[in-house]
Scaffold this active site. Sequence first.
Site, PDB file in Angstrom:
ATOM      1  N   GLU A   1      -6.392  -7.595  -0.546  1.00 23.20           N
ATOM      2  CA  GLU A   1      -6.901  -7.413   0.830  1.00 23.20           C
ATOM      3  C   GLU A   1      -8.472  -7.414   0.915  1.00 23.20           C
ATOM      4  OE1 GLU A   1      -5.053  -5.104   3.732  1.00 23.20           O
ATOM      5  OE2 GLU A   1      -2.996  -5.839   3.103  1.00 23.20           O
TER       6      GLU A   1
ATOM      7  N   GLU B   1       0.755  -1.240   0.013  1.00 20.74           N
ATOM      8  CA  GLU B   1      -0.193  -0.138   0.025  1.00 20.74           C
ATOM      9  C   GLU B   1       0.813   1.174  -0.114  1.00 20.74           C
ATOM     10  OE1 GLU B   1      -4.312  -1.312   1.886  1.00 20.74           O
ATOM     11  OE2 GLU B   1      -2.809  -0.501   3.358  1.00 20.74           O
TER      12      GLU B   1
END
Length: 588
Positions: free
Chosen positions: A235, A159
């Site tokens: 995710e 991320e």
Amino acid sequence: MPALTTTSDGFLLHGEPFRIISGALHYFRVHPGLWSDRLRKARLMGLNTVETYIPWNHHQPDPDGPLVLDGFLDLPRFLGLAQDEGLHVLLRPGPFICAEWDGGGLPDWLTSDPDIRLRSSDPRFTGAVDRYLDLLLPALRPHLAAAGGPVIAVQVENEYGAYGDDSAYLKHLADAFRSRGVEELLFTCDQGDPEHLAAGSLPGVLTAGTFGSRVEQNLGRLREHRSEGPLFCAEFWIGWFDHWGGPHHVRDAADAAADLDRLLSAGASVNIYMFHGGTNFGFTNGANHKHAYEPTVTSYDYDAALTECGDPGPKYHAFREVIARHVGVPDEPAPASGPKLPPVDVELDGRAPLLPLAGALATPVRTDDPVTMGELGQHTGYALYRTVLPASGDGLLHSAGGVGDRAQVFVDGAPVGVLERERHDETLPVCVPRPGVTLEVLVENMGGVNYGPRIGAPKGLLGPVSFNGTVLRRWDCHALPLEDLDAVPFTPGDGAAVTVPAFHRGTFEVDTPADAFLSLPGWTKGQAWVNGFHVGRYWNRGPQHTLYVPAPVLRPGGNELVLLELHGTTATRAQLTDTPDLGPENTW
């Protein structure tokens, strides 16, 4: 050619169409004796893949030492067990992993240097990463798909678009994997925000998303970012983690299953976060720090498909039904819940006050002003600071810069108050009975920040300390390593209340080891060990009120429980129960 490749709208595995149906399972949060059980349950739910981060800080705690690859960190063994179960593996080596893990997985010896620009192309940071990969990848290469192993894809950073935009850094990492023999598919992952996706992706590297809802919107943003290629949610958030003093987060199983169905109906691949959360054993939990410091609890149950103790929860069965409609599941029954230890009372009749033991645990360092825990070489747990108060009377004790993260203050051996980072405390009113009495400050590291710019924030007393404006000098600074409790000199308790930090010890009998949950009514805050295994941190602030004790930690016959209780208590008993208590639920 790598085993896993991409087409205009999906994946091929060994040339055949393939959908990634994965679940997150962190080997370092699960007792190694239970890895096979958890992997089998992953396959039985219908997963064909498992995903795990790799915590750099635990695999390389010493920049000049060897890589740690045993016990909880025996990643090659975990990968072998996954392959034995017929599962593929997605590896997420970071170097930053977040994961609500201490320091986000970055080593203390690296983050304690304020001059290094973390997660950037700063050569001091990339050089450290390169040295780590030089150690790690030779151990992993036999487990890569190119060598016949289970690892089919490797993530580049984590991320990153929410943190920075240093594309040269991301390219350095991708090149570092390739130059060290990683032929497998590389991917990045970012939240479904156009700016994050742009800053965190690389040409020629698969872009994946992270989200837990608004499936159509997030998949649309992925498609806007990349007009072709597989849609992959790296995710899919089905639960959440908890902070001390907050609620226990849960998500309705039917709601999560409906979003999983939307993902699979859209033709996307998925990694369920978490399939099985596990536990932040010992001092491994992380913390968030946006407006205030918020440490994460010991449990990482995450309201996942498998509970913290590995039992199938409501999501397990709901997800299994969804997966069965799309790709099928094994023609075997769903697993049942595991056995639990019958309730056992434990009488803790041995005691040993902590503060008098400081000199025996480590040689103190004498300094004019207090030094941080990092400067003492103590990166987790506790440090004790001692000096003399030269004047008497009522006044204000002030710690310039505050504390990291929670400080208990004692004057002449008596507790006088607590300073907490999360409340931005720096000042405490105290009464000094006479000149020359001892001031002691016991500081607890509650967990390293794991997300954002405060990673590496120092622990301990964070500046000069004064009393009524007079700076206190000549400190004895004690690191308090608690790795080995065999030397703690326990003596029989006399039944009187304990008013200072102390170790408490008791024994109990077990016929057949099974999972259990440690309940501590009447105890306030501290640490627990069972047979020398550091179960983790407890705190009556909640929401968590029991600690998970894995069956492999127990043994037939005699067992030992040790608590380090930081506050006064009249309690002398604990209980091992058959039911967890993670606190009042907050559904999101």
